[in-house]
Structures are given as structure tokens and as C-alpha cells.
Design an enzyme around this catalytic site. Sequence first.
Site, mmCIF file in Angstrom:
data_model
loop_
_atom_site.group_PDB
_atom_site.id
_atom_site.type_symbol
_atom_site.label_atom_id
_atom_site.label_comp_id
_atom_site.label_asym_id
_atom_site.label_seq_id
_atom_site.Cartn_x
_atom_site.Cartn_y
_atom_site.Cartn_z
ATOM 1 N N ASN A 193 44.981 42.955 31.558
ATOM 2 C CA ASN A 193 44.146 43.393 32.673
ATOM 3 C C ASN A 193 45.088 43.916 33.758
ATOM 4 O OD1 ASN A 193 42.337 43.779 34.759
ATOM 5 N ND2 ASN A 193 41.319 41.805 34.512
ATOM 6 N N ARG A 228 41.570 45.980 29.342
ATOM 7 C CA ARG A 228 40.303 46.031 30.055
ATOM 8 C C ARG A 228 40.253 47.334 30.841
ATOM 9 N NH1 ARG A 228 38.241 42.359 35.190
ATOM 10 N NH2 ARG A 228 36.269 43.450 35.454
ATOM 11 N N HIS A 284 31.729 44.316 34.446
ATOM 12 C CA HIS A 284 32.041 42.918 34.125
ATOM 13 C C HIS A 284 31.455 42.505 32.773
ATOM 14 C CE1 HIS A 284 32.286 42.309 38.744
ATOM 15 N NE2 HIS A 284 33.522 42.424 38.272
ATOM 16 N N LEU A 305 30.964 36.006 40.177
ATOM 17 C CA LEU A 305 31.206 36.079 41.614
ATOM 18 C C LEU A 305 32.701 35.979 41.890
ATOM 19 C CD1 LEU A 305 28.375 33.650 42.826
ATOM 20 C CD2 LEU A 305 28.238 36.123 42.422
ATOM 21 N N GLY A 306 33.264 37.075 42.394
ATOM 22 C CA GLY A 306 34.673 37.112 42.748
ATOM 23 C C GLY A 306 34.861 38.134 43.848
ATOM 24 N N ARG A 328 33.673 45.824 49.301
ATOM 25 C CA ARG A 328 32.694 46.831 48.899
ATOM 26 C C ARG A 328 31.329 46.514 49.500
ATOM 27 N NH1 ARG A 328 33.968 46.745 42.530
ATOM 28 N NH2 ARG A 328 35.485 45.157 43.083
ATOM 29 N N ASP A 361 38.784 37.982 51.273
ATOM 30 C CA ASP A 361 38.842 36.736 50.503
ATOM 31 C C ASP A 361 37.811 35.763 51.069
ATOM 32 O OD1 ASP A 361 39.527 34.166 49.480
ATOM 33 O OD2 ASP A 361 41.577 34.833 49.113
ATOM 34 N N LEU A 362 36.853 35.379 50.244
ATOM 35 C CA LEU A 362 35.769 34.514 50.717
ATOM 36 C C LEU A 362 36.292 33.191 51.257
ATOM 37 C CD1 LEU A 362 32.651 34.126 50.939
ATOM 38 C CD2 LEU A 362 32.780 32.951 48.740
ATOM 39 N N ARG A 363 37.382 32.692 50.691
ATOM 40 C CA ARG A 363 37.931 31.423 51.171
ATOM 41 C C ARG A 363 38.331 31.518 52.639
ATOM 42 N NH1 ARG A 363 42.076 31.067 46.214
ATOM 43 N NH2 ARG A 363 42.174 33.248 46.872
ATOM 44 N N GLY A 390 36.044 33.676 39.972
ATOM 45 C CA GLY A 390 36.742 32.896 40.990
ATOM 46 C C GLY A 390 35.861 32.130 41.943
ATOM 47 N N ILE A 391 34.894 32.804 42.554
ATOM 48 C CA ILE A 391 33.982 32.136 43.488
ATOM 49 C C ILE A 391 32.973 31.289 42.732
ATOM 50 C CG2 ILE A 391 32.198 32.512 45.230
ATOM 51 C CD1 ILE A 391 33.677 35.132 45.963
ATOM 52 N N GLU A 395 33.128 29.814 39.906
ATOM 53 C CA GLU A 395 33.688 28.630 39.253
ATOM 54 C C GLU A 395 34.190 27.586 40.238
ATOM 55 O OE1 GLU A 395 36.718 29.870 36.453
ATOM 56 O OE2 GLU A 395 35.465 31.545 35.790
ATOM 57 N N GLU A 410 37.458 36.597 29.759
ATOM 58 C CA GLU A 410 37.347 37.997 29.355
ATOM 59 C C GLU A 410 38.407 38.363 28.321
ATOM 60 O OE1 GLU A 410 35.985 40.219 33.383
ATOM 61 O OE2 GLU A 410 37.604 38.763 33.604
#
Length: 394
Positions: free
Chosen positions: A9, A90, A179, A207-208, A239, A281-283, A329-330, A332, A380
Amino acid sequence: MSNKVLAINSGSSSLKFKLFEMPAETVLSNGQIQRIGFDDAIVEFVLNGKASKTIEPIADHGQAIKKLLEMLLNSGIIKSKDDIKGVGHRVSHGGSAYDQSVVVNDQVKQKIDELSVLSPLHNPVNLKGIVEFEKALPHAVQVAVFDTSFHKTMPEEAYMYALPYDYYEKDGIRRFGFHGPSHEYVSEKAKELFGEEVSHKVITCHLGNGSSLCAIKDGKSIDTSMGFTPLAGLVMGSRTGDIDPEIIPFIEETRGLDSEGVRQLLNKQSGLLGISGVSNDLREVQKAADSGNHRAQLAVKMFVHQIQHYIGAYTADLDGLDTLIFTAGIGEHSSSIRQLVCEKLGYLGVSIDDTKNQNNEVSIESQDSRVKVAVIPTDEEIVIARDVVKTAGL
């Protein structure tokens, strides 16, 4: 007969890999190289469950691939480069040209390049990885595995846009979805884990930094949130997701942007980053939200709202819901996002157990939930490796 197959990837400044022994599907090694193009690139290599990490200069993808092969040779996993019989890449966008994985040739590379306009963040670097691996492993079969292929089963009413039909026939404008390997893997894994009886009507939430949902009926994609490009659907890291199309000419006229300027705005300056002003980054956005940052709180609410919106729509598409899956990522790792998403889905029969959710267990639904709710780590790479074996006849 067993063969060693690499699943790759390629990102704009990263290279992720897994080396498999196929068809046994044994993971021999995996890792990633991040910050390609910098003097402090991060090289991570996992062998026999033991991880190593070094910081060193990696100038470009060609050097990253050279480093990867050097690590595999030094570890003894491969005796020579010739041991690697196939490399699966990928590739984000296959357009209407490819509804399944293909062996790479000059025509395929040209088409991937042409489709870069529809996936500007991914196709160019996916192609870069292919070209560099052709140089490094000229004996190996290179296979392109497209994100879009899994969604080829969508019905016309789901993939068509209400433009004049001529734009579909001549320009190929339609919903493609992305995806695919992730949605395919987790839906199949759910069937393996929980049984066929709860696998007829499934919604998968990938969700990432890039996010998409997929409605899957009896193992086949029937609708998905990303569209003609990976820009559509949910609010993402940088995005926009879905917006009123009339906003685009309005921005061009009021801000004096050309089409490339708008493309950069929508793909790289919007989403969680644009709303919060903090990060893609959501974190980081959640940390700011927890500290009282209103714009960060709004970004999180918008992200969750869009997920809930699509889950409701896709439950209607499926005429019910057996299993809801969170992955990537998000999906999980963020128990708080899963909780926020599910707390308004009681009308669908969704109820989660707080303790199971906090512990990231595989099944997080409560005893009285009418819907199975699962947290399944995506893989993946194994889908890519399987496609290499099938497509290349290894």
C-alpha cells in the site's frame, strides 16, 4: 506449491507492506516506512512478532523499496529477491475499466495514471509504487488490486447520478465506491465469526482519515458512501464529504479559484481539519473538543452525524439490519466515536455494552440488542495477496 507474495500500500510519503506465504496465508513479516522524502523517515519492521524501529533518511519510494528488500534479505525470510513471486498493489481507482484485479502491463499503468484526476491523493502514489517495484523485482508478477472492484455489484439506481444519461455513456460518470478490500474482508470475517444467519444484511463502517460506509447484502455491495471519487460521502480528515454541488462554482466566483484550487480545497483543506482548525487527525480533534474547543466539538458532531445518516439510509436499502461493523483506525480504536454513533440508533434495535465497547471487544452489543455490533480489525493485505494468487495463477 507455496509462493511468497508481497501486499503493498503506497502512500504519498509512506509504504506499508505484508509478506505472505501463500496459499497458507501465513504472515512472514510486515511493517511500514513513513516520512519518505525526509532525513528522519521511520522504518518499522516486524518479524516473528518482534518489532524494530529505526530513524534514517529515505529519499524516495525507490529507496524505501530497496530498504524493505534489504530487511527481508538480512532477516533470512527470503534467500534472494527471486523468492518473491508476486506483488499486489492497492490502487484506489479502477474506473469502469477494471471490475477485478489485473496483472499490470503498460496499458494498465496508463489507465491508472489517467484515473489520477479522479483520485488525486492516491492513484499517483499507487502507480509510483508499481513502477518502483517493477524495477526492484522485474521477475515478479505485479498485480493491481482496485478499491473500486468490490462495488461492481451495486444496482443502477445506486451507482447512477441524475445527470443527462450521455454523461454516463460518454464520460463514465457514476458512483464507483472505494475501500473495497476492507469492506469485503470485514463482512466475510463477520460471517466466519458470527454465522450466516446474521450476515445477510450488513453495514460496514470503514472509519479512518478516509472513511466510507457500505451496505452489503448476502456478501455483495449494494450501496456505498464514496462516489465518482473518494471525496464523496462522510466528513473525513481533510475531505469535505457530501456538499451541495452549487458550492463549487460559487467558490470559484467569490474566491477566484480555478478547478485545481477547488480540488485542493475540497481534498486537503476541509473535513475535520477545515471545521476544527486543529488537525485532520481525529485524536487531536477530540483532545481539543474535550478541552472545550467549540469548533473541534462541532467537527466531531458532524463526523458522527454523517455516519448515523448513512446507517439509517443503508438500513432502508437492506430492508433491515443484522450486523453493524466498525473497522479501520477510528472504527477499531475509538470507543467514544462508536458510542456516539450508536446512541441514536436505538430505533434500529442497536444497543451496545459500555464495558465491551471500552475494551474494544469483537462483539460490543448488549444482551438486549436486536443487531449484532462488531469491531473487526481490517486486513486489506490478505485480500490483496489472495487476488495476486488468483489473478497471476500462482
